[in-house]
Design a protein around this motif. Structure first.
Motif, mmCIF file in Angstrom:
data_model
loop_
_atom_site.group_PDB
_atom_site.id
_atom_site.type_symbol
_atom_site.label_atom_id
_atom_site.label_comp_id
_atom_site.label_asym_id
_atom_site.label_seq_id
_atom_site.Cartn_x
_atom_site.Cartn_y
_atom_site.Cartn_z
ATOM 1 N N PRO A 167 0.823 -1.215 0.000
ATOM 2 C CA PRO A 167 0.000 0.000 0.000
ATOM 3 C C PRO A 167 0.860 1.271 0.000
ATOM 4 C CG PRO A 167 -0.709 -1.551 1.705
ATOM 5 C CD PRO A 167 0.623 -2.014 1.214
ATOM 6 N N PRO A 168 0.357 2.342 -0.597
ATOM 7 C CA PRO A 168 1.094 3.608 -0.567
ATOM 8 C C PRO A 168 1.299 4.087 0.868
ATOM 9 C CG PRO A 168 -0.671 3.688 -2.198
ATOM 10 C CD PRO A 168 -0.884 2.442 -1.404
ATOM 11 N N ALA A 169 2.437 4.672 1.129
ATOM 12 C CA ALA A 169 2.764 5.175 2.462
ATOM 13 C C ALA A 169 1.730 6.205 2.920
ATOM 14 C CB ALA A 169 4.153 5.803 2.464
ATOM 15 N N GLY A 170 1.409 6.149 4.192
ATOM 16 C CA GLY A 170 0.499 7.127 4.771
ATOM 17 C C GLY A 170 -0.971 6.816 4.605
ATOM 18 N N THR A 171 -1.321 5.715 3.948
ATOM 19 C CA THR A 171 -2.724 5.357 3.741
ATOM 20 C C THR A 171 -3.186 4.379 4.824
ATOM 21 O OG1 THR A 171 -2.165 3.474 2.324
ATOM 22 C CG2 THR A 171 -2.477 5.619 1.251
ATOM 23 N N PRO A 172 -4.495 4.221 4.999
ATOM 24 C CA PRO A 172 -4.984 3.208 5.945
ATOM 25 C C PRO A 172 -4.484 1.803 5.607
ATOM 26 C CG PRO A 172 -6.752 4.710 5.353
ATOM 27 C CD PRO A 172 -5.602 5.046 4.459
ATOM 28 N N GLY A 173 -4.333 1.519 4.323
ATOM 29 C CA GLY A 173 -3.824 0.211 3.930
ATOM 30 C C GLY A 173 -2.402 -0.004 4.406
#
Length: 329
Positions: free
Chosen positions: A309-315
């Motif tokens: 997941p992209p950094a900083g996302t809930p994922g």
């Protein structure tokens, strides 16, 4: 507890997968595979590495052909990829990775292909809210678009949620989460000229690893061949781009609110499923660092691969929780 049995198959094909699963792939043990003492000669260890590399290459070749067969179409009947699917399944059995492999359980996965076309408009990714939510959310006949492009867009720019997550979540170590990115299809003609209403449905469950046989039969002779999932709750919430726009959020609430009195102020819905609610069983046909192929108890196939997941996302927060938890026991 899962077996510690190792296999030279599916050595990590890239460093991204190691970051997703939060583990270091153990070196291949050719000595164990052939019943030779673990303290084998350096020549045997080198041969094991070559064998592992060969297994990786075979899996990569089969999965590349499978991807070419579906041509980027994320959903379709199994015959679209059947010859390549059969090859991948046979290879998983030959390499001994047609089972739940402990070090590949926890983490994030994205969908490559699914043969589940039940309840979908022929040739499309459109279904109904009722079909999506086990009839938990209303109106059940509201059409929703599950196109892979929508998921890719929302994952990259908003949520970072994978298609499937296994790992710690809300106090449960063996949580099984399915994230479905959707676009609500408003019935009014003027909606076509307005910004779309995007949302995410989260299906929350718990998994357990069981022995079984083909066709999802529990209690068979294949060790750790199945995962049994008990679904606990459903959530449907507007995506960040929808919730952050007052006009779009108002349309979301107007579309769903009158039919779902329990809607929260921010537009989210949540329904707890009964204790005797839906139970799913998936058979592991191939499970390694680079690919996973499951067959559900309704006969559909899922082809998945690791997802960062992209950094900083809930994922990304979910991926970090899985990495911190380490290998599934």
């Amino acid at each position: 507890m899962l077996s510690a049995r190792t296999t030279p198959a599916c050595k990590c094909l890239n460093s991204r997968a190691r970051r997703v699963w939060g583990h270091r792939t153990p070196p291949p043990h050719l000595a164990l595979r052939h019943g030779v003492a673990a303290a084998a000669s350096g020549h045997a260890a080198a041969s094991g590495s070559e064998d592992a590399a060969g297994s990786d290459a075979r899996i990569a070749a089969v999965m590349s052909a499978l991807a070419a067969a579906h041509g980027g179409k994320g959903r379709g009947p199994p015959e679209l990829i059947q010859p390549h699917l059969d090859q991948a399944i046979a290879l998983g059995a030959a390499l001994g990775v047609n089972r739940v492999v402990a070090q590949h359980v926890r983490g994030c996965l994205e969908g490559e292909f699914t043969s589940d076309v039940r309840g979908f408009v022929a040739g499309s990714d459109t279904t109904t809210l009722g079909r999506l939510s086990f009839n938990a959310f209303q109106p059940t006949d509201l059409q929703v678009d599950l196109s892979s492009g929508i998921a890719a867009q929302l994952r990259a720019g908003e949520t970072g949620y994978p298609a499937l997550y296994r790992g710690p979540f809300e106090g449960c170590d063996n949580a099984y989460l399915l994230f479905t990115h959707v676009r609500l299809i408003e019935p009014s003609p003027e909606a076509a000229s307005q910004p779309p209403l995007y949302g995410v449905q989260t299906t929350v469950g718990e998994y357990e690893v069981v022995d079984g046989e083909g066709e999802g039969k529990v209690g068979g002779t294949r060790p750790q061949a199945l995962m049994r999932i008990r679904f606990r709750k459903l959530r449907l919430a507007p995506a960040p781009s929808t919730s952050a726009d007052p006009a779009r959020l108002a349309r979301w609430k107007a579309l769903l609110g009158p039919h779902n009195p329990s809607m929260a102020a921010e537009g989210s819905l949540e329904v707890a499923l009964p204790a005797n609610g839906p139970v799913g069983t998936i058979e592991m046909l191939l499970m390694c660092d680079s690919w996973q192929i499951h067959k559900g108890n309704m006969g559909s196939y899922q082809v998945l691969k690791p997802y960062v997941p992209p950094a900083g996302t809930p994922g990304a927060a979910l991926a970090a929780a899985a990495a911190a938890a380490g290998q599934h026991p």
